[in-house]
Write an enzyme that holds these catalytic residues in place. Structure first.
Site, PDB file in Angstrom:
ATOM      1  N   GLY A 209      35.974 -35.757 -23.001  1.00 28.18           N
ATOM      2  CA  GLY A 209      35.782 -34.490 -22.805  1.00 28.18           C
ATOM      3  C   GLY A 209      33.886 -35.193 -21.743  1.00 28.18           C
ATOM      4  CG  ASN A 210      32.077 -33.340 -19.744  1.00 32.77           C
ATOM      5  OD1 ASN A 210      31.037 -32.486 -19.756  1.00 32.77           O
ATOM      6  ND2 ASN A 210      32.561 -32.095 -19.138  1.00 32.77           N
ATOM      7  CE1 TYR A 211      28.471 -39.502 -22.350  1.00 33.29           C
ATOM      8  CE2 TYR A 211      28.666 -39.800 -20.062  1.00 33.29           C
ATOM      9  CZ  TYR A 211      28.447 -39.961 -21.403  1.00 33.29           C
ATOM     10  OH  TYR A 211      29.260 -41.960 -21.584  1.00 33.29           O
ATOM     11  CB  ALA A 277      30.408 -30.153 -17.092  1.00 34.69           C
TER      12      ALA A 277
END
Ligand code: PMT
Length: 403
Positions: A209-211, A277
């Site tokens: 995943g990402n932030y 994102a």
């Protein structure tokens, strides 16, 4: 004459600033609005209902029942009648009751029934305004989507000087005028927005995943909805929620799911803002059971590319559809943003860089530049994500006016 024919409930509470309500009503009525005053018992100590009913040409409402004939005032009907509710002046006590749903007077009951946008102009002593209890209550009201018209600094009734003076009536009226002007910008338009991260499953307990927190995308959705658009928000996994009636939120987890929903909604949209994102890659295989270190020891993840949603929509868009994307960069920002703009056939791209403090993931602020397909670059200072969203929406409104 944007206020012409607008139904406005003016809530008045027990503050010395209540005298300004007379001028407020006069200005609103002059601009064509219909004003219904609802006043708290304490409010009547500061300004008489006779003054208010004369200026507004409507009997003032204060009690649930009329003692004379036993009739009662329907706060529900009143809440439905309104195009906007304005509480000016709003005391710390009424703000506290509104934030906590304490419906012990006609004003707060009407507020709880009101479906229209609510504007609150606080007026109180500087220490009362600065107190964490008041600030928390105001924050709570903001989180309900209410708009706070900040008090100004100056001499207060206590003769102390500080922040707590109710904003001047002309400026309050301007806030309402701006609101009704803006709320028409996207009338009849359907805007698709992606937000948040995507999660790409490795096994039932792990993912790539990402932030992304979703804050930027959700702020955009709220801004477009506030400006009259029908918004479809395709959201990756975030903890945010939206209560705006004009936002339909579709929750997804992976890039593939986001792609499927976005492509399905796209044909009927006027504009699309791709703020999510999206993970560029996903594991080729998703393990059905939790991967065990004791068994697997070293492991290599084989990744395959995800569909590029922006590129797919950019290729499919009709001449009257606007598609805009974001570029989150860490180096050679302009070069990469320009490349994405062209490669994905976007109308404009919003560039944010992780090299700018307060920009990008998680924070409540962002610092953006907008690059359009003509190569024009506009840089904006660091602002709250809500203000950034308004800047992006303004740019979009300009473009939608031209197609
Ligand atoms: O959510 P927050 O915490 O508030 O943070 C906001 C943000 C930093 C996520 C946001 O401002 C932002 O920059 N979003 C885009 C992040 C990104 O993935 O950029 P990118 O440069 O990798 O992608 C370029 C564009 O293509 C983006 O519009 C992206 O949505 C889109 N894309 C990317 C990959 C993919 N497979 N499909 C896509 O549609």
């Amino acid at each position: 004459m944007i206020l012409k024919g607008k139904h406005i409930i003016l809530g008045i509470t027990g503050s010395i600033a209540a005298y300004k309500a007379a001028y407020l009503i006069r200005t609103l009525v002059k601009k064509g609005a219909e004003v219904q005053v609802v006043i708290t018992p304490a409010g009547k100590e500061f300004i008489t209902p006779v003054t208010l009913s004369t200026l507004s040409s409507h009997p003032v409402i204060s009690d649930f029942f009329s003692n004379r004939d036993g009739s009662w005032h329907s706060h529900v009907d009143l809440g439905l009648w309104a195009d906007a509710m304005l509480i000016a002046p709003a005391t710390a006590s009424t703000i506290g009751k509104m934030a906590n749903g304490i419906a012990d007077n006609m004003l707060v009951t009407t507020y709880l029934s009101c479906k229209a946008p609510v504007f609150i102009a606080p007026a109180m002593d500087l220490d009362m305004f600065a107190h964490p209890a008041t600030q928390q209550n105001l924050e709570r009201l903001r989180s309900f989507g209410n708009r706070i018209i900040e008090p100004t600094e100056g001499e207060l009734a206590s003769h102390l000087v500080g922040k707590g003076r109710m904003e001047e009536p002309d400026k309050i009226v301007k806030v309402l005028e701006d609101f009704f002007t803006e709320s028409n910008y996207f009338k009849g338009k359907k805007i698709l927005i992606t937000a948040g991260p995507t999660y790409e499953k490795i096994d039932p307990v792990r993912f790539i995943g990402n932030y992304s927190s979703g804050k930027m995308g959700y702020a955009l959705a709220e801004a477009c909805a506030n400006w009259g658009a029908e918004v479809v928000l395709i959201s990756g996994p975030v903890s945010l929620t939206t209560k705006h009636p004009a936002i339909r939120c579709i929750r997804v987890e992976s890039a593939n799911e986001m792609y499927k929903e976005t492509v399905r909604e796209f044909p009927t949209t006027n504009a699309t803002l791709l703020c999510a994102a999206v993970a560029d890659y996903r594991p080729e295989m998703e393990a059905t059971d939790k991967i065990k270190r004791e068994v697997t020891k070293e492991m290599t993840l084989h990744l395959v590319p995800n569909p590029d949603i922006a590129a797919a929509l950019g290729a499919a868009k009709r001449p009257n559809q606007i598609v805009a994307g974001f570029a989150l960069e860490t180096n050679d920002e302009l070069h990469h943003a320009s490349d994405k703009l062209k490669r994905k056939n976007l109308d404009f791209i919003v560039l944010n860089s992780l090299r700018d403090k307060g920009a990008g993931f998680q924070c409540d602020t962002n610092k953006i530049s907008i690059l359009d397909k003509e190569g024009e670059l506009t840089a904006y200072p660091l602002k709250s994500k809500q203000e950034v969203a308004a800047d992006i929406a303004t740019r979009l409104a300009d473009l939608l006016n031209k197609v």
